[in-house]
Design an enzyme around this catalytic site. Sequence first.
Site, PDB file in Angstrom:
ATOM      1  N   ASP A  32       0.856  -1.197   0.000  1.00  0.00           N
ATOM      2  CA  ASP A  32       0.000   0.000   0.000  1.00  0.00           C
ATOM      3  C   ASP A  32       0.888   1.242   0.000  1.00  0.00           C
ATOM      4  O   ASP A  32       1.883   1.300   0.725  1.00  0.00           O
ATOM      5  CB  ASP A  32      -0.894  -0.035   1.259  1.00  0.00           C
ATOM      6  N   ASN A  88     -12.960  -3.396   3.384  1.00  0.00           N
ATOM      7  CA  ASN A  88     -14.023  -2.396   3.401  1.00  0.00           C
ATOM      8  C   ASN A  88     -14.949  -2.552   2.199  1.00  0.00           C
ATOM      9  O   ASN A  88     -14.474  -2.724   1.067  1.00  0.00           O
ATOM     10  CB  ASN A  88     -13.405  -0.989   3.381  1.00  0.00           C
ATOM     11  N   GLN A  95     -14.744   2.321   2.165  1.00  0.00           N
ATOM     12  CA  GLN A  95     -14.109   1.900   0.904  1.00  0.00           C
ATOM     13  C   GLN A  95     -13.904   3.107  -0.002  1.00  0.00           C
ATOM     14  O   GLN A  95     -14.851   3.826  -0.308  1.00  0.00           O
ATOM     15  CB  GLN A  95     -14.980   0.857   0.187  1.00  0.00           C
ATOM     16  N   HIS A 101     -10.632  -5.425  -2.378  1.00  0.00           N
ATOM     17  CA  HIS A 101      -9.255  -5.635  -1.909  1.00  0.00           C
ATOM     18  C   HIS A 101      -9.279  -5.960  -0.429  1.00  0.00           C
ATOM     19  O   HIS A 101     -10.220  -5.603   0.290  1.00  0.00           O
ATOM     20  CB  HIS A 101      -8.366  -4.416  -2.175  1.00  0.00           C
ATOM     21  N   HIS A 103      -6.930  -5.538   2.981  1.00  0.00           N
ATOM     22  CA  HIS A 103      -5.753  -4.947   3.633  1.00  0.00           C
ATOM     23  C   HIS A 103      -5.113  -6.005   4.530  1.00  0.00           C
ATOM     24  O   HIS A 103      -5.801  -6.626   5.350  1.00  0.00           O
ATOM     25  CB  HIS A 103      -6.164  -3.772   4.520  1.00  0.00           C
TER      26      HIS A 103
HETATM   27  P1  AMP Z   1      -9.986   1.414   1.022  1.00  0.00           P
HETATM   28  O1  AMP Z   1     -10.232   2.602   1.896  1.00  0.00           O
HETATM   29  O2  AMP Z   1     -10.258   0.115   1.723  1.00  0.00           O
HETATM   30  O3  AMP Z   1     -10.685   1.513  -0.313  1.00  0.00           O
HETATM   31  O4  AMP Z   1      -8.422   1.415   0.781  1.00  0.00           O
HETATM   32  C1  AMP Z   1      -7.777   1.849  -0.369  1.00  0.00           C
HETATM   33  C2  AMP Z   1      -6.295   1.719  -0.125  1.00  0.00           C
HETATM   34  O5  AMP Z   1      -5.624   1.755  -1.365  1.00  0.00           O
HETATM   35  C3  AMP Z   1      -5.687   2.808   0.753  1.00  0.00           C
HETATM   36  O6  AMP Z   1      -5.019   2.206   1.872  1.00  0.00           O
HETATM   37  C4  AMP Z   1      -4.696   3.509  -0.182  1.00  0.00           C
HETATM   38  O7  AMP Z   1      -3.531   3.916   0.490  1.00  0.00           O
HETATM   39  C5  AMP Z   1      -4.412   2.437  -1.193  1.00  0.00           C
HETATM   40  N1  AMP Z   1      -4.036   2.883  -2.524  1.00  0.00           N
HETATM   41  C6  AMP Z   1      -4.721   3.726  -3.325  1.00  0.00           C
HETATM   42  N2  AMP Z   1      -4.098   3.870  -4.512  1.00  0.00           N
HETATM   43  C7  AMP Z   1      -2.998   3.082  -4.462  1.00  0.00           C
HETATM   44  C8  AMP Z   1      -1.942   2.788  -5.371  1.00  0.00           C
HETATM   45  N3  AMP Z   1      -1.894   3.347  -6.570  1.00  0.00           N
HETATM   46  N4  AMP Z   1      -0.978   1.926  -4.973  1.00  0.00           N
HETATM   47  C9  AMP Z   1      -1.015   1.356  -3.755  1.00  0.00           C
HETATM   48  N5  AMP Z   1      -1.989   1.582  -2.852  1.00  0.00           N
HETATM   49  C10 AMP Z   1      -2.953   2.442  -3.188  1.00  0.00           C
END
Ligand code: AMP
Length: 136
Positions: A32, A88, A95, A101, A103
């Site tokens: 991440d 999420n 989300q 995805h 975490h």
């Molecule tokens: P969520 O809130 O569960 O949708 O989490 C999205 C996650 O994706 C967050 O922890 C971001 O830091 C991560 N994220 C978003 N864009 C990227 C990216 N290009 N590469 C790696 N992680 C990302």
Amino acid sequence: MKKDDCIFCKIANGEIPSRTLYEDEAFRVILDLGPATRGHALLIPKDHAEDLFGLPDDAAALVLPVVKRVAVRMKDRLGCDGLNLVQNNGEAAGQTVKHFHVHIIPRYLGDGQEINWTPTSPSAEELDGVMGQILE
Ligand code: AMP
Ligand code: ZN
């Protein structure tokens, strides 16, 4: 199936480079870019599914073995003291990227992060009511 305007489709399928920890035909696990802790990773399916509700059962069945494999390696290599899985679904649940995805968050004693909710105190009637609603 990929979705044209989806960043996680592009990352999972290698069109956008990422720090990949694991890859197979169905998934990519990446670091991440905004990690909660050292080693915070995301498991991303290569086929687009918006969230858990859109994830096919055959893909869902493959998720936990991959997550476990990465988690075991994190414990071994990073020496984390614990680990959270967070997944999420929907805006109400936090989300932000609309591609399923998971975490994988290594935890370290005193890391200062919190993955928490405030417990409530429902009545027995409320608990019976929600159980009935779910089961009916
Ligand atoms: P969520 O809130 O569960 O949708 O989490 C999205 C996650 O994706 C967050 O922890 C971001 O830091 C991560 N994220 C978003 N864009 C990227 C990216 N290009 N590469 C790696 N992680 C990302
Ligand atoms: Zn996607």
